[in-house]
Design a protein around this motif. Structure first.
Motif, PDB file in Angstrom:
ATOM      1  N   ASN A 228       0.834  -1.199   0.000  1.00 24.94           N
ATOM      2  CA  ASN A 228       0.000   0.000   0.000  1.00 24.94           C
ATOM      3  C   ASN A 228       0.872   1.253   0.000  1.00 24.94           C
ATOM      4  O   ASN A 228       0.563   2.230  -0.692  1.00 24.94           O
ATOM      5  CB  ASN A 228      -0.927   0.001   1.213  1.00 24.94           C
ATOM      6  N   LYS A 259      -6.223  -7.567  -1.156  1.00 31.46           N
ATOM      7  CA  LYS A 259      -7.313  -6.633  -0.866  1.00 31.46           C
ATOM      8  C   LYS A 259      -6.818  -5.458  -0.036  1.00 31.46           C
ATOM      9  O   LYS A 259      -7.137  -4.301  -0.323  1.00 31.46           O
ATOM     10  CB  LYS A 259      -8.439  -7.359  -0.129  1.00 31.46           C
ATOM     11  N   LYS A 260      -6.016  -5.760   0.966  1.00 32.61           N
ATOM     12  CA  LYS A 260      -5.498  -4.704   1.845  1.00 32.61           C
ATOM     13  C   LYS A 260      -4.444  -3.861   1.129  1.00 32.61           C
ATOM     14  O   LYS A 260      -4.351  -2.651   1.350  1.00 32.61           O
ATOM     15  CB  LYS A 260      -4.915  -5.351   3.104  1.00 32.61           C
ATOM     16  N   ARG A 263      -5.997  -1.039  -1.192  1.00 31.34           N
ATOM     17  CA  ARG A 263      -7.037  -0.173  -0.618  1.00 31.34           C
ATOM     18  C   ARG A 263      -6.918   1.289  -1.055  1.00 31.34           C
ATOM     19  O   ARG A 263      -7.945   1.951  -1.265  1.00 31.34           O
ATOM     20  CB  ARG A 263      -7.042  -0.271   0.907  1.00 31.34           C
ATOM     21  N   ASP A 266      -7.910   1.389  -4.844  1.00 29.76           N
ATOM     22  CA  ASP A 266      -9.349   1.173  -5.036  1.00 29.76           C
ATOM     23  C   ASP A 266     -10.193   2.390  -4.668  1.00 29.76           C
ATOM     24  O   ASP A 266     -11.340   2.505  -5.110  1.00 29.76           O
ATOM     25  CB  ASP A 266      -9.814  -0.038  -4.207  1.00 29.76           C
ATOM     26  N   LYS A 267      -9.641   3.275  -3.840  1.00 32.89           N
ATOM     27  CA  LYS A 267     -10.382   4.483  -3.454  1.00 32.89           C
ATOM     28  C   LYS A 267     -10.420   5.506  -4.571  1.00 32.89           C
ATOM     29  O   LYS A 267     -11.272   6.393  -4.587  1.00 32.89           O
ATOM     30  CB  LYS A 267      -9.748   5.111  -2.208  1.00 32.89           C
TER      31      LYS A 267
END
Length: 268
Positions: A228, A259-260, A263, A266-267
């Motif tokens: 991330n 998924k993490k 994040r 995806d925003k």
């Protein structure tokens, strides 16, 4: 008899006076972050030095703390650890350093990590070998401070650090595996960024790849946070890596990491 683990208070005002006194005397470990933040490190230092007849160390260390531009738990922690290392080195006081390294109080062990990170005589191989004990410490605070204490050494000798930490990713201890990613996060927490990983995260693949399906949630979260971090400067790299991992692995652990990791992307 099995020792009953304390849960710790939910707020500073709820810490029993006798517990706080024991913490400040270094007789017990902090049970949670609330207690960790509540310890008076200067008082703990004074008590430690009195107990071991090193009171001549106290005044110059308190002076170093007073000179800090900003006094936080972490800056005071570093100042004490660095100053204790300097005093012990000046006095060839290896005995006291050994006492600190094995002390009951977690914050004293936190200070000890800086006696490794600030030791200019240690190369990165030696420093990481010495810090590994603390990266596997049973206490969360010691584990967190351990990577902060040597992060600058890692950054200065990144190529060698990657080789060493890649080996740590196969360690049976999840805390040691987690150190490999947490210590090298491109943006990190409460620390300077690592520019090489922000701009060229592919360099860290020897560390990331072995952990893409790690069974420990503690490690999974760290890997995801690493990616991330990287996604904020190199989103294409992170998306492509996650797509490949999803095809190659497809385990629930990998899916959780992906998924993490995505994040922030995806925003958008």
């Amino acid at each position: 008899m099995t020792e009953v683990k304390r849960k710790g208070a939910r707020s500073t005002k709820d810490i029993p006076a006798d517990i706080l006194a024991q913490l400040n005397r270094g007789e017990i470990e902090t049970a949670n972050l609330v207690e960790w933040l509540a310890v008076d490190q200067k008082l703990l230092l004074e008590n430690l030095l009195k107990q071991h007849r090193r009171t001549d160390y106290l005044k110059p260390i308190l002076s170093n703390i007073d000179q800090l531009k900003k006094q936080t738990v972490n800056t005071i922690n570093e100042a004490i650890g660095t100053s204790l290392f300097e005093k012990a080195t000046q006095n060839n006081d290896k005995y006291f350093l050994a006492i600190m390294a094995n002390h009951t109080a977690d914050l004293v062990r936190c200070w000890t990590t800086y006696t490794i990170g600030k030791n200019e005589c240690l190369n990165i191989t030696q420093a990481l070998k010495k810090i590994q004990k603390f990266s596997a410490d049973k206490h969360f605070g010691v584990r967190e401070i351990s990577w902060m204490a040597v992060r600058n050494k890692i950054t200065v000798d990144l190529e060698k650090s990657i080789v060493i930490l890649a080996e740590w990713t196969t360690n049976e201890d999840e805390n040691i595996r987690r150190f490999a990613t947490e210590a090298t996060r491109p943006r990190g927490v409460w620390c300077e960024h690592i520019g090489a990983f922000k701009h060229n995260p592919v360099l860290a693949l020897p560390i990331l790849e072995p952990l893409k399906s790690d069974p420990a949630k503690y490690v999974q979260n760290s890997v995801a946070n690493w990616l991330n971090d990287a996604s904020k400067t190199q989103p294409d790299f992170v998306k492509e890596l996650c797509e490949r991992w999803d095809k190659e692995s497809g385990t629930k652990e990998t899916r959780y990491i992906i998924k993490k990791a995505l994040r922030t992307i995806d925003k958008k």
